[in-house]
Design a protein around this motif. Structure first.
Motif, mmCIF file in Angstrom:
data_model
loop_
_atom_site.group_PDB
_atom_site.id
_atom_site.type_symbol
_atom_site.label_atom_id
_atom_site.label_comp_id
_atom_site.label_asym_id
_atom_site.label_seq_id
_atom_site.Cartn_x
_atom_site.Cartn_y
_atom_site.Cartn_z
ATOM 1 N N GLU A 165 75.988 130.849 63.501
ATOM 2 C CA GLU A 165 75.749 132.242 63.161
ATOM 3 C C GLU A 165 76.908 133.139 63.580
ATOM 4 N N ASP A 166 77.934 132.557 64.197
ATOM 5 C CA ASP A 166 79.120 133.304 64.596
ATOM 6 C C ASP A 166 80.163 133.203 63.486
ATOM 7 N N PRO A 167 80.402 134.265 62.735
ATOM 8 C CA PRO A 167 81.353 134.182 61.604
ATOM 9 C C PRO A 167 82.745 133.714 62.023
ATOM 10 N N LYS A 168 83.179 134.038 63.234
ATOM 11 C CA LYS A 168 84.520 133.653 63.665
ATOM 12 C C LYS A 168 84.661 132.155 63.826
ATOM 13 N N ALA A 169 83.533 131.471 64.028
ATOM 14 C CA ALA A 169 83.596 130.021 64.194
ATOM 15 C C ALA A 169 83.654 129.289 62.859
ATOM 16 N N ARG A 170 83.467 130.025 61.763
ATOM 17 C CA ARG A 170 83.399 129.373 60.445
ATOM 18 C C ARG A 170 84.244 130.122 59.416
ATOM 19 N N ARG A 171 85.347 130.735 59.828
ATOM 20 C CA ARG A 171 86.064 131.657 58.949
ATOM 21 C C ARG A 171 87.121 131.000 58.073
ATOM 22 N N PRO A 211 85.333 131.566 69.559
ATOM 23 C CA PRO A 211 84.638 130.661 68.660
ATOM 24 C C PRO A 211 84.725 129.215 69.144
ATOM 25 N N ALA A 212 83.756 128.427 68.825
ATOM 26 C CA ALA A 212 83.733 127.023 69.204
ATOM 27 C C ALA A 212 83.534 126.202 67.932
ATOM 28 N N ALA A 213 84.538 125.440 67.552
ATOM 29 C CA ALA A 213 84.526 124.772 66.252
ATOM 30 C C ALA A 213 83.529 123.622 66.215
ATOM 31 N N PHE A 214 82.692 123.655 65.215
ATOM 32 C CA PHE A 214 81.792 122.544 64.919
ATOM 33 C C PHE A 214 81.368 122.683 63.462
ATOM 34 N N HIS A 215 81.439 121.561 62.727
ATOM 35 C CA HIS A 215 80.959 121.620 61.351
ATOM 36 C C HIS A 215 80.573 120.227 60.877
ATOM 37 N N VAL A 216 79.522 120.186 60.079
ATOM 38 C CA VAL A 216 79.065 118.952 59.432
ATOM 39 C C VAL A 216 79.182 119.155 57.930
ATOM 40 N N GLY A 217 79.727 118.183 57.234
ATOM 41 C CA GLY A 217 79.836 118.295 55.788
ATOM 42 C C GLY A 217 79.785 116.928 55.128
ATOM 43 N N LEU A 226 85.735 121.486 55.644
ATOM 44 C CA LEU A 226 85.314 121.851 56.989
ATOM 45 C C LEU A 226 85.522 123.341 57.202
ATOM 46 N N LEU A 227 84.539 124.016 57.751
ATOM 47 C CA LEU A 227 84.641 125.429 58.093
ATOM 48 C C LEU A 227 84.957 125.524 59.582
ATOM 49 N N LEU A 228 86.162 126.030 59.905
ATOM 50 C CA LEU A 228 86.663 126.035 61.272
ATOM 51 C C LEU A 228 87.152 127.432 61.659
ATOM 52 N N PRO A 229 87.373 127.684 62.955
ATOM 53 C CA PRO A 229 87.725 129.043 63.385
ATOM 54 C C PRO A 229 89.152 129.464 63.060
ATOM 55 N N ASN A 230 90.090 128.502 63.012
ATOM 56 C CA ASN A 230 91.498 128.862 62.963
ATOM 57 C C ASN A 230 92.191 128.325 61.711
ATOM 58 N N ASP A 247 94.124 121.118 75.489
ATOM 59 C CA ASP A 247 93.821 122.206 74.565
ATOM 60 C C ASP A 247 92.338 122.128 74.191
ATOM 61 N N ARG A 248 91.558 123.106 74.593
ATOM 62 C CA ARG A 248 90.116 123.077 74.374
ATOM 63 C C ARG A 248 89.739 123.275 72.917
ATOM 64 N N GLU A 249 90.718 123.652 72.081
ATOM 65 C CA GLU A 249 90.452 123.801 70.654
ATOM 66 C C GLU A 249 90.711 122.493 69.883
ATOM 67 N N THR A 250 91.192 121.449 70.584
ATOM 68 C CA THR A 250 91.432 120.163 69.929
ATOM 69 C C THR A 250 90.130 119.632 69.324
ATOM 70 N N LEU A 251 90.229 119.109 68.105
ATOM 71 C CA LEU A 251 89.055 118.608 67.399
ATOM 72 C C LEU A 251 89.007 117.094 67.441
ATOM 73 N N VAL A 252 87.812 116.568 67.323
ATOM 74 C CA VAL A 252 87.640 115.168 66.981
ATOM 75 C C VAL A 252 86.924 115.152 65.630
ATOM 76 N N LEU A 253 87.417 114.344 64.713
ATOM 77 C CA LEU A 253 86.825 114.222 63.384
ATOM 78 C C LEU A 253 86.218 112.834 63.283
ATOM 79 N N ILE A 254 84.920 112.776 63.024
ATOM 80 C CA ILE A 254 84.258 111.479 62.921
ATOM 81 C C ILE A 254 83.565 111.342 61.562
ATOM 82 N N LYS A 255 83.484 110.095 61.133
ATOM 83 C CA LYS A 255 82.759 109.748 59.908
ATOM 84 C C LYS A 255 81.545 108.926 60.308
#
Length: 284
Positions: A165-171, A211-217, A226-230, A247-255
């Motif tokens: 619900e935080d638009p900045k996390a999905r911009r 923002p804290a990046a998280f997305h499922v697609g 993927l909808l991410l903050p940056n 770096d706390r913004e580092t992502l892990v991408l899993i399938k």
């Protein structure tokens, strides 16, 4: 003779998956959208011919639907809701139960697909969602990923809904080319999201860092979106590297493979080319 039996079995499975599933029904409480509902009568019509047994019960003041599948030792318990004298079961509880309840079977459990997911529990194969009323398994897959990535199984994913619900996390919209079939599920999560979830209390919405990046697609036309903050995102090459990332913004991408084994969703870490991606576009 064996070829004939195999052909009949394959045709039977194809016929099963070609049937309409149980369409979802929207559910809102006080104007807030909740997980989708499934009509209990339609669930029974779909699954009782397959040998699935149903029992409505109450546990600790909650009205629940017990669903017991053939060749399993334990049943699944789905929350029930009554609206206009019609009984419904909460769809997301099915996915969440599959990662919480030891069904006592050796056959791996599978959940595959998005709007019309195909679910395999022991010898039982069925589909949920229809073309007119598809399901939305976002929170269900979110729970599977959350449990796999941070081993936090004590709370459902609804506590983390604030992130969506935080638009900045999905911009920012990122798009990656993949070779997987349509409906394959991918998940991206940042370290800051993991840290917030690890500290999250059970009984209230936590104060997430934003923002804290998280997305499922799900894959469509050979691409995952993927909808991410940056505008720019970097990805860890493994789960241990993600857990140790400075770096706390580092992502892990899993399938997700679709298999749930020993109450954990099976997954594979995927690294985009050069370990980075850039957004197609971002909104202010």
């Amino acid at each position: 003779m064996k070829k004939s039996i195999a052909w009949v079995g394959a045709m039977g499975l194809a016929w099963t998956l070609a049937q309409d599933g149980v369409g979802s029904v929207p559910w809102a409480v006080g104007g807030v959208q909740q997980p989708a509902l499934l009509r209990v009568s339609e669930l029974r019509s779909l699954l009782e011919p397959k040998g699935v047994r149903f029992n409505e019960t109450g546990i600790l003041g909650r009205y629940l639907l017990e669903v017991r599948f053939p060749q399993t030792a334990n049943g699944l318990y789905l929350r029930m809701v009554s609206q206009n004298d019609t009984s419904y079961a909460v769809f997301d509880d099915l996915f969440i139960n599959l990662a919480q309840v030891d069904l006592g079977i050796r056959t791996p459990v599978r959940v595959e697909g998005w709007a019309n997911p195909v679910i395999t529990i022991g010898p039982t194969v069925f589909k949920l969602g229809t073309a007119r009323n598809p399901v939305n398994p976002y929170l269900g897959y979110m729970y599977l990923a959350r449990k796999a990535l941070i081993d936090r199984s004590d709370a459902p994913p609804y506590l983390a809904k604030l992130l969506d619900e935080d638009p900045k996390a999905r911009r920012c919209l990122h798009e990656l080319r993949v070779s997987d079939p349509a409906g394959t599920v991918y998940v991206a999560a940042s370290r800051v999201w993991a840290e917030a979830n690890l500290k999250a209390p059970y009984d209230k919405i936590p104060d997430f860092a934003k923002p804290a990046a998280f997305h499922v697609g799900a894959v469509q036309n050979g691409r995952i979106r993927l909808l991410l903050p940056n505008e720019s995102a970097s990805y860890a090459s493994s789960l241990p590297n993600w857990e140790k990332a400075r770096d706390r913004e580092t992502l892990v991408l899993i399938k997700l493979s679709g298999r749930i084994v020993d109450l954990q969703a099976e997954y594979q870490v995927v690294v985009p080319p050069q370990g980075r991606s850039r957004a197609l576009r971002c909104v202010p």
